[in-house]
Design an enzyme around this catalytic site. Structure first.
Site, mmCIF file in Angstrom:
data_model
loop_
_atom_site.group_PDB
_atom_site.id
_atom_site.type_symbol
_atom_site.label_atom_id
_atom_site.label_comp_id
_atom_site.label_asym_id
_atom_site.label_seq_id
_atom_site.Cartn_x
_atom_site.Cartn_y
_atom_site.Cartn_z
ATOM 1 N N GLU A 266 6.400 3.967 3.280
ATOM 2 C CA GLU A 266 6.025 2.624 3.012
ATOM 3 C C GLU A 266 3.954 3.284 2.360
ATOM 4 O OE1 GLU A 266 6.293 -1.375 4.021
ATOM 5 O OE2 GLU A 266 8.780 -0.864 4.445
ATOM 6 N N HIS A 284 7.557 -4.747 0.248
ATOM 7 C CA HIS A 284 7.871 -5.422 1.069
ATOM 8 C C HIS A 284 6.989 -6.916 0.383
ATOM 9 C CE1 HIS A 284 6.886 -4.654 5.689
ATOM 10 N NE2 HIS A 284 6.966 -5.813 5.645
#
Ligand code: NAP
Ligand code: 8YV
Length: 318
Positions: A266, A284
């Site tokens: 990420e 997220h």
């Protein structure tokens, strides 16, 4: 030297309201991203030797190198419930306290898990693109999707958030089963083996902590046991799913679909997933509502203030 105690805030999670509250008690140094060790040392050179307070995000955490570069460090307040990116052993070895933000985010994370499950099952994102792209007028009706109501749900990690998901899923008449290290006193079916759970589930939602103990708990075997009509939803950490095995199974049609809030890397999530119509991806965002992020930040501030005043921490991890 600053008059107020000094605090290093790592990441961009704090809202303006939290920054204003912290400024009442602390001199705050902001580090918007986790710098590499050498740049970090340079940025902190004027205050590192005095620093007692650190606030960080769940994604950036605090590794052993950072912890050990701060000789006076007393507390790390994490803006997340998941502390897998904080080196708890290094903190514990030095008697450094760590706090997190449990409970206040249960509902929003559970809401997003349900949203992802429904979006993937009912092909909402695909149908949205179909409508916006003018295909409805041009090509006619969209086609069919999968029913959610009554499907068998398997939850990996029936903790605070897992239970909030189970409560919601019960209203959808979904039979619920779960996997964790321990059987709990709950009206849901327990599986000691996640593969057996997957064999008996139409949909799996992963919501256990990240870290080494749960790495690839949603293994290739779990993914393939879910099968060509199965759906995997991950709102835990990217580390809990064997992502290469997931991508392979999706490509081969061995898994029906996936809905992911979290990824192995990420923010550079695996691009291969983006072109798959049966995959829903979001960045997220499970706790990312104004209300929940306000509550999480308030808890971060209150933990730091409690430590400053020598009061018991509200939500200690160590
Ligand atoms: P929690 O209340 O501590 O629950 C964790 C659950 O996972 C427990 O039921 C535990 O059961 C199980 N578990 C722990 N270790 C395990 C293992 N090695 N194998 C199998 N199961 C295990 O935590 P929570 O508040 O629900 O949060 C769970 C996680 O969700 C967090 O740690 C975080 O990583 C993630 N999260 C993600 C987001 C997001 O933005 N996507 C937001 C919030 C939280 P046993 O003890 O019986 O094993
Ligand atoms: C945060 C999370 O958005 O609480 C957690 O564990 O993953 C999220 O709520 C993230 O960690 C950023 O701090």
């Amino acid at each position: 030297m600053a008059e107020k105690p000094e605090l290093l805030s790592i990441g961009k999670m704090l809202l303006d309201s939290h920054k204003a509250k912290l400024a009442e008690d602390f001199t705050v140094y902001y580090m918007p991203d986790m710098l590499p060790p050498a740049e970090r040392a340079a940025a902190m050179k004027d205050y590192a030797h005095r620093l007692r307070f650190v606030q960080t995000s769940g994604s950036l955490g605090a590794d052993a190198a950072l912890i050990n570069s701060l000789p006076k460090l007393e507390i790390i307040a994490c803006f997340a419930v998941g502390v897998d990116k904080v080196d708890l052993a290094a903190a514990k070895a030095r008697g450094i306290r760590v706090t997190n933000t449990p409970d206040v985010l249960n509902n929003c994370v559970a809401d997003l898990a349900m949203g992802l499950m429904i979006t993937a099952s009912r092909r909402i994102a695909e149908a949205d693109a179909y409508t916006r792209g003018g295909k409805w007028t041009h090509d006619g009706s969209f086609g069919l999707s999968s029913r959610v109501t009554g499907k068998r749900l398997g939850i990996i990690g029936l903790g605070n958030i897992g239970k909030a998901i189970a409560k919601r899923a019960s209203a959808f008449d979904m039979p619920i089963a779960y996997h964790g290290r321990n059987k709990q006193n709950v009206p849901y079916t327990y599986y000691a083996d996640p593969v057996e759970l997957a064999k008996s589930s139409d949909i799996i939602i992963v919501i256990c902590p990240g870290g080494e103990a749960t790495r690839n708990i949603a293994s290739e075997k779990v993914i393939r046991a879910l099968g060509p009509k199965g759906l995997l939803v991950n709102v835990s950490r990217g580390s809990t799913v064997d992502e290469p095995a997931l991508i392979k199974a999706l490509k081969e049609g061995a898994l029906g679909g996936a809905a992911l809030d979290v990824f192995a890397k990420e923010p550079a999530a695996a691009h291969e997933l983006f072109s798959m119509p049966n995959v829903v991806v979001v960045p997220h965002i499970a706790s990312a509502t104004f209300e929940t992020r306000t509550d999480m930040g308030d808890l971060v501030v209150e933990n730091l203030r409690a430590h400053l005043k020598g009061k018991p921490l509200l939500t200690p991890v160590v």
